[in-house]
Scaffold this motif. Sequence first.
Motif, short mmCIF file in Angstrom:
data_model
loop_
_atom_site.label_atom_id
_atom_site.label_comp_id
_atom_site.label_asym_id
_atom_site.label_seq_id
_atom_site.Cartn_x
_atom_site.Cartn_y
_atom_site.Cartn_z
N LYS A 328 6.88 12.22 -49.94
CA LYS A 328 5.57 11.91 -49.88
C LYS A 328 4.65 12.04 -48.72
CE LYS A 328 5.64 12.62 -55.47
NZ LYS A 328 5.66 12.08 -56.31
N LYS A 329 5.21 10.93 -48.54
CA LYS A 329 4.75 10.07 -47.56
C LYS A 329 5.40 10.33 -46.41
CE LYS A 329 4.83 5.39 -50.53
NZ LYS A 329 5.57 4.04 -50.95
N GLY A 330 6.36 11.13 -46.04
CA GLY A 330 6.22 11.79 -44.84
C GLY A 330 7.06 10.66 -43.54
N VAL A 331 7.75 9.56 -44.95
CA VAL A 331 8.71 8.80 -43.55
C VAL A 331 10.28 9.04 -44.46
CG1 VAL A 331 7.31 7.01 -43.89
CG2 VAL A 331 8.52 6.90 -46.06
N SER A 332 11.22 8.36 -43.82
CA SER A 332 12.39 7.77 -44.09
C SER A 332 12.79 7.48 -45.72
CB SER A 332 13.76 7.62 -42.69
OG SER A 332 14.31 7.32 -43.24
N ASN A 333 13.88 8.61 -45.77
CA ASN A 333 14.31 7.88 -47.54
C ASN A 333 15.14 6.68 -47.52
OD1 ASN A 333 16.05 8.90 -45.48
ND2 ASN A 333 16.52 10.08 -48.49
N CYS A 334 15.27 5.70 -45.85
CA CYS A 334 15.98 4.68 -45.56
C CYS A 334 14.57 3.71 -45.20
CB CYS A 334 17.07 4.35 -44.10
SG CYS A 334 17.26 2.82 -44.06
N PRO A 335 14.29 2.71 -46.72
CA PRO A 335 13.40 2.09 -46.05
C PRO A 335 13.31 1.19 -44.64
CG PRO A 335 13.90 1.45 -48.05
CD PRO A 335 15.34 2.44 -47.64
N LEU A 336 14.35 0.74 -44.69
CA LEU A 336 14.63 -0.26 -43.29
C LEU A 336 14.34 0.45 -42.19
CD1 LEU A 336 16.93 -2.89 -43.51
CD2 LEU A 336 14.87 -2.90 -43.82
N CYS A 337 14.21 2.23 -41.46
CA CYS A 337 13.82 3.20 -40.75
C CYS A 337 12.52 3.47 -41.04
CB CYS A 337 14.71 4.12 -41.01
SG CYS A 337 16.49 4.57 -40.13
N ALA A 338 12.14 4.19 -41.70
CA ALA A 338 10.66 3.81 -42.36
C ALA A 338 9.63 2.97 -41.52
CB ALA A 338 10.48 3.61 -43.81
N LEU A 339 10.93 1.73 -41.51
CA LEU A 339 9.38 0.54 -40.83
C LEU A 339 9.50 0.77 -39.53
CD1 LEU A 339 10.44 -2.34 -42.97
CD2 LEU A 339 8.08 -0.74 -43.41
N GLY A 340 10.17 1.00 -38.58
CA GLY A 340 11.13 1.31 -37.11
C GLY A 340 10.07 2.07 -36.50
N ASN A 344 14.76 7.58 -35.59
CA ASN A 344 14.67 8.21 -37.41
C ASN A 344 13.45 7.36 -38.58
OD1 ASN A 344 17.16 8.40 -36.56
ND2 ASN A 344 18.06 6.24 -36.54
N LYS A 345 12.50 6.71 -38.12
CA LYS A 345 10.72 6.90 -38.76
C LYS A 345 10.71 7.71 -39.64
CE LYS A 345 6.32 5.34 -38.46
NZ LYS A 345 6.82 3.82 -39.65
N THR A 346 10.70 8.88 -39.75
CA THR A 346 10.79 10.11 -40.86
C THR A 346 12.61 10.61 -41.24
OG1 THR A 346 10.17 11.83 -39.09
CG2 THR A 346 8.84 9.97 -39.79
N LYS A 347 12.98 10.43 -41.01
CA LYS A 347 14.74 11.02 -41.23
C LYS A 347 14.71 11.16 -42.75
CE LYS A 347 18.92 11.74 -39.53
NZ LYS A 347 19.81 11.57 -38.63
N ILE A 348 14.65 12.01 -43.48
CA ILE A 348 15.87 12.01 -44.46
C ILE A 348 17.13 11.81 -43.97
CG2 ILE A 348 15.50 13.22 -46.89
CD1 ILE A 348 13.12 11.85 -46.10
N TRP A 349 18.04 10.87 -44.90
CA TRP A 349 19.30 11.14 -44.88
C TRP A 349 20.09 11.36 -45.86
CZ3 TRP A 349 21.16 8.77 -40.47
CH2 TRP A 349 20.50 7.46 -39.67
N LYS A 350 20.95 12.10 -45.58
CA LYS A 350 21.47 12.84 -47.14
C LYS A 350 22.62 11.83 -47.71
CE LYS A 350 23.07 17.10 -44.01
NZ LYS A 350 23.67 17.94 -43.36
N LEU A 351 22.78 12.33 -48.69
CA LEU A 351 23.30 10.79 -49.51
C LEU A 351 25.00 9.74 -49.12
CD1 LEU A 351 23.41 9.25 -52.13
CD2 LEU A 351 25.14 11.33 -53.29
N ALA A 352 25.42 10.83 -48.52
CA ALA A 352 26.37 10.19 -47.75
C ALA A 352 26.39 10.06 -46.53
CB ALA A 352 27.33 11.61 -47.04
N GLU A 353 25.34 9.82 -45.84
CA GLU A 353 24.77 9.04 -44.47
C GLU A 353 24.57 8.03 -45.23
OE1 GLU A 353 24.04 12.44 -42.00
OE2 GLU A 353 22.08 12.03 -43.29
N MET A 354 24.35 7.24 -46.54
CA MET A 354 24.10 6.05 -47.46
C MET A 354 24.73 5.11 -48.15
SD MET A 354 19.78 7.64 -47.69
CE MET A 354 19.19 5.86 -47.72
N ASP A 355 24.44 3.69 -48.38
CA ASP A 355 25.23 3.06 -48.93
C ASP A 355 24.10 1.82 -49.74
OD1 ASP A 355 27.63 3.94 -47.91
OD2 ASP A 355 27.27 2.15 -46.28
#
Length: 387
Positions: A328-340, A344-355
Amino acid sequence: MKTTLRTDITVKAICDGFVYNELEGKGLFGLSGKLTIQPEYQRNYIYADGKRDVAVIESILKGYPLGLIYFNTVSADKFEVLDGQQRITSFGRFVSNKFAIKDENGMEQYFSGIAKDKQEIILNTKLLIYECEGTESEIKEWFRTINISGVPLNNQELLNAVYSGPFVTLGKEEFSNTQNANIQKWGAYVSGSANRQEFLERALDWVSKGNIGDYMSKHRFDTNINELKTYFNSVIDWASTVFTDVESEMRGLEWGRLYETYKKKPYSPQQVSEQVKTLYADPYVKNRKGIFEYILGGSTETKLLEVRVFDEATKKSVYAIQTAEAEKKGVSNCPLCALGHDSNKTKIWKLAEMDADHVTAWSKGGATDTKNCQMLCKTHNRAKGNK
């Protein structure tokens, strides 16, 4: 090595002059004083369990073969048991009324109480004995390779054989004596059995920093074990001083390594006790054995505790919420990437790519529940660590 088969020696002859040391659990002498039953390279007597010792006697009464027994010829008319001391000590103990067997009516009977014909069967049973002659190295190499007793020698029993001498004798008297009043205290920190040399092995492991064979070789002919005893007791005393509450998970920890690592650091036993109780009560701690090193190290290495991680259902739920909000915000689903500011600022990571990550670290009071869970890309999760 030269061997001679003897078939003329009976149980009665072996038991003539049989001496058994109850304190050390050790068969000493037999064959009218000509036979040393348990030389120092032999393991302790481990058949005194009401099963294996009884089985030896029942085998004799039923006419079952007892298997070969090996003597080492020390000098003219002087021998020591090379293999078979468990069996010899068993029938020596029975003939001297140290334990009982059940008769046909299920009644326990000592040797002096069984029928005369059964006494005669036992006493007149002839044994198959090989008398062996050779150098010390030949005898000990043979001892290492034979395995007809059904219970393989463990590493320390083998080392005792290789480096037999006054040092091993004194070491076994101290650490392999089940009647030693300190065994109970030591058992809170050391796993295993005194009879199987595991207390002696641990003492040697600690003092030698893991080089047991080298240490035993160097001290083989020492006539005291002062260094061994002092170091072992120093480790035990240190552990019992720092941790005043004895917990079952303390048993078998690497106390020698912990002592060397943390012995110069001051601790408040009262505070340590409170920390232990708090961690024991924490439902998220999966590995209680790690609690002690965790506290000694300043309560920073949470991996020692194997803190319970977020389950798959929680991960999927949090991932779905974060991803929907990020899109909705057009940012990454990784909160720290979204701050960069990179790609990767707008990258949507797959579940398997996240911890899954604790928003507030567990060590700082954060719970392992949905409200304290966030999904981070693997790179940021590793970098975040325990911050």
